[in-house]
Design a protein around this motif. Structure first.
Motif, PDB file in Angstrom:
ATOM      1  N   UNK A  61      21.609  -6.778 -14.113  1.00 59.58           N
ATOM      2  CA  UNK A  61      20.733  -5.398 -15.257  1.00 59.58           C
ATOM      3  C   UNK A  61      20.528  -5.728 -16.445  1.00 59.58           C
ATOM      4  N   UNK A  62      19.717  -5.746 -17.457  1.00 60.58           N
ATOM      5  CA  UNK A  62      19.830  -5.654 -18.901  1.00 60.58           C
ATOM      6  C   UNK A  62      21.163  -4.535 -19.620  1.00 60.58           C
ATOM      7  N   UNK A  63      21.884  -4.477 -18.728  1.00 61.25           N
ATOM      8  CA  UNK A  63      23.230  -4.135 -19.355  1.00 61.25           C
ATOM      9  C   UNK A  63      24.295  -5.102 -18.704  1.00 61.25           C
ATOM     10  N   UNK A  65      25.262  -4.655 -15.646  1.00 59.98           N
ATOM     11  CA  UNK A  65      25.528  -4.248 -14.303  1.00 59.98           C
ATOM     12  C   UNK A  65      25.256  -4.631 -12.758  1.00 59.98           C
ATOM     13  N   UNK A  67      23.529  -6.314  -9.821  1.00 57.87           N
ATOM     14  CA  UNK A  67      21.975  -5.690  -9.202  1.00 57.87           C
ATOM     15  C   UNK A  67      22.082  -6.587  -7.636  1.00 57.87           C
ATOM     16  N   UNK A 117      17.985  -2.201  -2.154  1.00 56.15           N
ATOM     17  CA  UNK A 117      18.638  -2.775  -3.323  1.00 56.15           C
ATOM     18  C   UNK A 117      19.854  -1.693  -3.978  1.00 56.15           C
ATOM     19  N   UNK A 118      20.505  -1.732  -5.007  1.00 47.54           N
ATOM     20  CA  UNK A 118      21.433  -0.757  -5.216  1.00 47.54           C
ATOM     21  C   UNK A 118      22.059  -2.078  -6.728  1.00 47.54           C
ATOM     22  N   UNK A 119      23.038  -0.825  -7.683  1.00 49.24           N
ATOM     23  CA  UNK A 119      23.638  -0.957  -8.599  1.00 49.24           C
ATOM     24  C   UNK A 119      24.350  -0.569  -9.338  1.00 49.24           C
ATOM     25  N   UNK A 121      27.776   0.899 -10.118  1.00 45.62           N
ATOM     26  CA  UNK A 121      27.950   2.098 -10.555  1.00 45.62           C
ATOM     27  C   UNK A 121      28.515   1.550 -11.986  1.00 45.62           C
ATOM     28  N   UNK A 122      29.105   1.136 -12.648  1.00 44.17           N
ATOM     29  CA  UNK A 122      30.062   0.356 -13.540  1.00 44.17           C
ATOM     30  C   UNK A 122      29.772  -1.235 -13.766  1.00 44.17           C
ATOM     31  N   UNK A 123      29.867  -1.972 -15.143  1.00 43.85           N
ATOM     32  CA  UNK A 123      29.866  -2.806 -15.279  1.00 43.85           C
ATOM     33  C   UNK A 123      31.532  -3.862 -14.634  1.00 43.85           C
TER      34      UNK A 123
ATOM     35  N   UNK B  54      20.747   4.831 -10.044  1.00 38.89           N
ATOM     36  CA  UNK B  54      20.279   3.396  -9.625  1.00 38.89           C
ATOM     37  C   UNK B  54      18.680   3.003 -10.566  1.00 38.89           C
ATOM     38  N   UNK B  57      19.797   3.451 -14.452  1.00 43.02           N
ATOM     39  CA  UNK B  57      21.362   2.804 -14.547  1.00 43.02           C
ATOM     40  C   UNK B  57      20.113   0.216 -15.067  1.00 43.02           C
ATOM     41  N   UNK B 101      29.830   5.309 -15.578  1.00 40.82           N
ATOM     42  CA  UNK B 101      29.288   4.182 -15.726  1.00 40.82           C
ATOM     43  C   UNK B 101      29.491   3.376 -17.479  1.00 40.82           C
TER      44      UNK B 101
END
Lengths: 137, 194
Positions: A61-63, A65, A67, A117-119, A121-123, B54, B57, B101
């Motif tokens: 993701x842009x932050x 994380x 994906x 899909x899933x992201x 939970x933390x970087x 999801x 984030x 997060x």
């Protein structure tokens, strides 16, 4: 005559249970998936056909994380119910506990393809595992 | 002797009738939880919260202050369903996930209807008084939304849909992120009984 009715009914029932999906998409996809090599442990042969894993691709993701996207294909001709759950691991292989890591129920029509899909939970989460189980509820 | 035996058997049967069956523990995030049409079950809350987190984030819309996480305040989340629900079933999961997060922390001293933690609010006010300054940092974002219910019935098949709608508004009043998750369940109504 009675046998004909019985045959027609049986055919009708069997056809109703076998609803399959037709699809159409761009012949030359613009998007370039970053596919990853995966390791699979298959213990349920029925589920492996009803919710077959076609491939896994990932991005971030842009932050920052992680994906993950998994393509699932129902290789049978009947509707299947299954649940999936993502687990996330940090760079030391430790499980990252999150309150939102839960089994998500999905259904997939015969010959249908879908994406889950899933992201992360933390970087800090660097690895993942997806569990699939047939849903008999 | 015979009447005594009968009364003994009857007594045992009555006691057995009063005894409850052994309960078993199930994973609330697993696949062995019970699902009912008439209410939002525990797995539905988890499912909705996971979808929301999801999406949030993934959006990349939450702007942090350097290494400091953004501050979130929980605003009004309307319950437009027929059941009485505790909205923390959704928001608390999201708060914990956002906290872990590193993107957001939730204020417990500012919120709709007053402070969630009155002691923290008192300490904050005390510190502001002693330092003679305003120590409160206003929330960067507020979370609001609605839960809607839709029901349908054909024959003895009943269907209930629960629609979770959430918006994240920035301090300038713009909805920078919005998401909707619908959970639909079907069940059959028995021919007799309730």
């Amino acid at each position: 005559m009675k046998i004909n009715y019985l045959f027609a009914s049986l055919l009708g029932v069997s056809m109703a249970a076998c609803t399959t999906v037709n699809t159409v998409e761009r012949a030359q996809p613009v998007a370039q998936k970053q596919m990853i090599a995966d390791k699979r442990v298959l213990t349920d042969a029925g589920l492996a056909r009803g919710a077959s894993i076609v491939g896994v691709n990932e991005s971030s993701t842009p932050d920052g994380f992680l994906k993950v996207q998994v393509e699932i294909l129902n290789r049978t001709r009947s509707l299947k119910h299954f649940s999936y759950r993502f687990e996330w691991f940090d760079q030391n292989g430790m499980l990252v506990n999150t309150p939102t890591s839960t089994s998500i129920p999905r259904q997939i029509e015969g010959q249908e393809s879908l994406f889950i899909t899933a992201i992360a939970p933390t970087p800090l989460a660097k690895d993942f595992r997806v569990k699939l189980i047939e849903d008999n509820r | 002797m015979k009447p005594s035996s009968y009364s003994l058997i009857l007594g045992v049967a009555l006691l057995a009738g009063c005894a409850t069956q052994n309960a078993t523990y199930v994973d609330p995030n697993g696949t062995h939880t019970l699902a009912t049409v008439n209410k939002i079950n525990i797995q539905d809350w988890s499912n909705a919260a996971e979808t929301m987190i999801n999406s949030l984030l993934d959006s990349g819309k939450v702007q942090t202050h350097g290494t400091e996480p953004a501050i979130l305040a929980i605003s009004r989340i309307l319950n437009n369903t027929t059941e009485q629900i505790d909205i923390d079933m959704l928001t608390k999961k999201m708060r914990v996930a956002l906290n872990k997060s590193g993107k957001m922390v939730t204020t417990t001293t500012q919120g709709l209807g007053g402070a969630e933690d009155p002691l923290a609010k008192g300490l904050q006010d005390q510190e502001a008084f002693i330092k003679n300054t305003k120590v409160t940092r206003n929330p960067d974002y507020t979370l609001s939304g609605k839960i809607i219910e839709d029901r349908a019935r054909v024959g003895n098949v009943r269907q209930a849909s629960y629609i979770f709608q959430l918006s994240l508004s920035s301090s300038d009043g713009l909805a920078v992120w919005e998401e909707e998750k619908t959970i639909t369940k079907q069940g059959t109504k028995p021919a007799a009984g309730w």
